[in-house]
Design an enzyme around this catalytic site. Structure first.
Site, mmCIF file in Angstrom:
data_model
loop_
_atom_site.group_PDB
_atom_site.id
_atom_site.type_symbol
_atom_site.label_atom_id
_atom_site.label_comp_id
_atom_site.label_asym_id
_atom_site.label_seq_id
_atom_site.Cartn_x
_atom_site.Cartn_y
_atom_site.Cartn_z
ATOM 1 N N SER A 61 0.836 -1.187 0.000
ATOM 2 C CA SER A 61 0.000 0.000 0.000
ATOM 3 C C SER A 61 0.876 1.244 0.000
ATOM 4 C CB SER A 61 -0.860 -0.052 1.264
ATOM 5 O OG SER A 61 -1.669 1.066 1.318
ATOM 6 N N SER A 106 4.448 3.925 3.148
ATOM 7 C CA SER A 106 4.020 2.728 2.448
ATOM 8 C C SER A 106 4.049 1.556 3.430
ATOM 9 C CB SER A 106 4.982 2.484 1.286
ATOM 10 O OG SER A 106 4.607 1.360 0.531
ATOM 11 N N LYS A 107 3.469 0.447 3.088
ATOM 12 C CA LYS A 107 3.574 -0.753 3.928
ATOM 13 C C LYS A 107 3.168 -1.956 3.091
ATOM 14 C CE LYS A 107 4.555 -1.842 8.254
ATOM 15 N NZ LYS A 107 5.415 -1.145 9.209
ATOM 16 N N GLY A 108 3.691 -3.108 3.450
ATOM 17 C CA GLY A 108 3.339 -4.312 2.708
ATOM 18 C C GLY A 108 3.087 -5.459 3.650
ATOM 19 N N ASP A 149 9.444 -6.041 9.120
ATOM 20 C CA ASP A 149 8.388 -5.781 10.109
ATOM 21 C C ASP A 149 8.098 -7.135 10.770
ATOM 22 O OD1 ASP A 149 6.431 -3.532 10.974
ATOM 23 O OD2 ASP A 149 5.112 -5.237 10.691
#
Ligand code: NAD
Length: 476
Positions: A61, A106-108, A149
């Site tokens: 995202s 952002s992040k995934g 993460d």
């Protein structure tokens, strides 16, 4: 886990954002532009494992591109979903603005339980996921730079970086495509410990301000404070270890996925970590009381509570029973918007996630800069610095001889002063500086405005203000 009235994680982040934005004077429409998530990419891909095709679902995202590249970790967990990655991506935007790292958010995530797979299977899955992301520039040194993460670490980052490099053989900056890599694959000293180290620096800074300590109803220093930590993974382990070994804090409770340990006399963090590595959990650890109902230990008496595992663990179901006067959110989103309100009314001081766990992205920024500059920090200056110090030391030695017994150099002064800073020392110094300055910028808003009750709202105000100035300067 959370009560029925509870908003989702993303709604929770939006509610906290709205609370701060309502106290600001933003031009019409800009508030909405900053809050919304720009895009979320969902990918489903198959990997042949154990003779069958397994299908995996992953997300990346991008919340805000007011600065590029955008930055944010990749999480491996069964509970990963679009709402969660969007909430985490939004938090990344505000976090980067607050600690002045020049990135958008952002992040995934990948829906997977990593414990169910062998290392070579995880490598296959990770490389395939990285391929899907890299081919859409969702892994790229100048556009989108992931990091570890929950459920991922150096190993996964090394696979991703290598996958990107194989697909972009002429990109001289390929190594800067992800951060959190091992040192021998383009990483930086101090990245693994960075988020936990940042939690320690954040608490040290908090305890430098007597007015803030008093707001939490505490007094004195970090030394002797009783801490409960939830999650002894990368972040929780390093935070608990440094706070107990270097600042004299006492870790009285450790909560893990299989229950909690409690010992009012203090728990040896390193011993528990070794126990988890060997046995997979905290059950049967001998030097503390074990309770199967781990989350109940969040409600134990302590001075500081450090949730460092999952989101939503302090919610409308348990908020009024939380006794800790000070909570530092090492995890992302551990306190829901509803619980935040309950705790605020009780006078609990919360050091918010977007600040508290920003150590990771700060050191990731240093790693990215190192990769782009193709040189280790300190390589040019270290010996020159030592040579200049040598000049002073030899003058002092001359004085020492001249003054005889009247004056001598303190023991160890020479060796300590002569040593030039290596990469680890420079990284820690840059992280410490960042955590101090960011705390002061939040605190300034917290103390100077009557309408700002808490550090979280102050942090959002600082962050939103910076993102909005960036949009105003360059247009949308
Ligand atoms: P990790 O996977 O290394 O550790 C998570 C730990 O929580 C594990 O030890 C796991 O066993 C434990 N856990 C899982 N379920 C639990 C439960 N129900 N109760 C108690 N413990 C449980 O993950 P991490 O990298 O330490 O991340 C933890 C949090 O910190 C996440 O919210 C993440 O987004 C945030 N964070 C991590 C980084 C980083 O650099 N790794 C940076 C910023 C924020």
């Amino acid at each position: 886990m959370t009560g029925t009235k509870e908003p989702s994680f993303r709604e929770s982040v939006d509610l906290m954002f709205n609370r701060a934005a309502s106290l600001m004077d933003l031009p019409p429409g800009l508030e909405q532009k900053i809050r919304v998530c720009n895009a979320t990419y969902t990918v489903r891909f198959g990997v042949r494992l154990r003779g069958e095709i397994h299908t995996f679902t992953g997300y990346r995202s991008v919340h805000s591109e007011h600065m590029e590249p955008v930055k944010g970790g990749i999480r491996y967990a069964m509970a990963v979903n679009q709402d969660e990655v969007e909430a985490l991506a939004a938090l990344m935007t505000y976090k980067c603005a607050l600690v002045e790292t020049p990135f958008g958010g952002s992040k995934g995530g990948l829906c997977i339980d990593p414990r169910q797979y062998e290392e070579h299977e995880l490598e296959q899955i990770t490389r395939r996921f990285a391929y899907e992301l890299a081919k859409r520039d969702l892994i790229n040194p100048s556009q989108n730079v992931p990091a570890p993460d929950m459920g991922t670490g150096e190993r996964e980052m090394a696979w991703m970086a290598d996958q990107y490099a194989r697909m972009n053989t002429t990109d001289i900056n390929a190594r800067a495509c992800v951060t959190g890599k091992p040192l021998n694959a383009g990483g930086i000293a101090g990245r693994v410990e960075a988020t936990g180290r940042g939690v320690q620096y954040a608490l040290r800074e908090f305890f430098r301000h007597p007015e803030d300590i008093a707001k939490a109803g505490l007094s004195g220093k970090l030394d002797g404070k009783r801490i409960v930590v939830q999650g002894l993974g990368n972040v929780g382990y390093h935070a608990a270890k440094f706070l107990s070994e270097e600042d004299g804090a006492i870790i009285v409770g450790i909560i893990e996925w299989d229950g909690a340990l409690y010992n009012p006399e203090g728990i040896d963090v390193e011993a528990v970590r070794q126990w988890i590595v060997k046995h997979g959990g905290v059950s049967d650890y001998p030097d503390a009381t074990h309770s199967a109902e781990g989350a109940a230990v969040l409600e134990e008496e302590c001075d500081i509570l450090i949730p460092a595992a999952l989101e939503g663990v302090i919610n409308l179901d348990n908020a009024d029973r939380i006794k800790a006067p000070l909570i530092i959110e090492a995890a992302n989103g551990p306190v829901t918007a509803g619980a935040d309100e309950v705790l605020r009314k009780k006078g609990t001081v919360i050091i918010p996630d977007m600040y508290a766990n920003a150590g990771g992205v700060t050191v990731s920024y240093f790693e990215w800069v190192k990769n782009l500059s193709h040189i280790r920090f300190g390589r040019m200056q270290r010996r020159q610095e030592e040579a200049r110090h040598e000049l002073i030391v030899s003058e002092l030695e001359r004085l020492d001889r001249y003054l005889g017994d009247a004056w001598t150099m303190s023991p160890n002064f020479k060796s300590k002063y002569l040593k030039g800073a290596d990469e680890l020392e420079l990284v820690r110094s840059g992280l410490d500086d960042t955590m101090r300055i960011a705390y002061q910028s939040m605190r300034e808003v917290w103390h100077s405005r009557d309408d700002v009750e808490d550090l979280r709202t102050a942090a959002y105000i600082v962050a939103i203000d910076r993102v909005s100035s960036s949009y105003r300067a360059k247009g949308l």
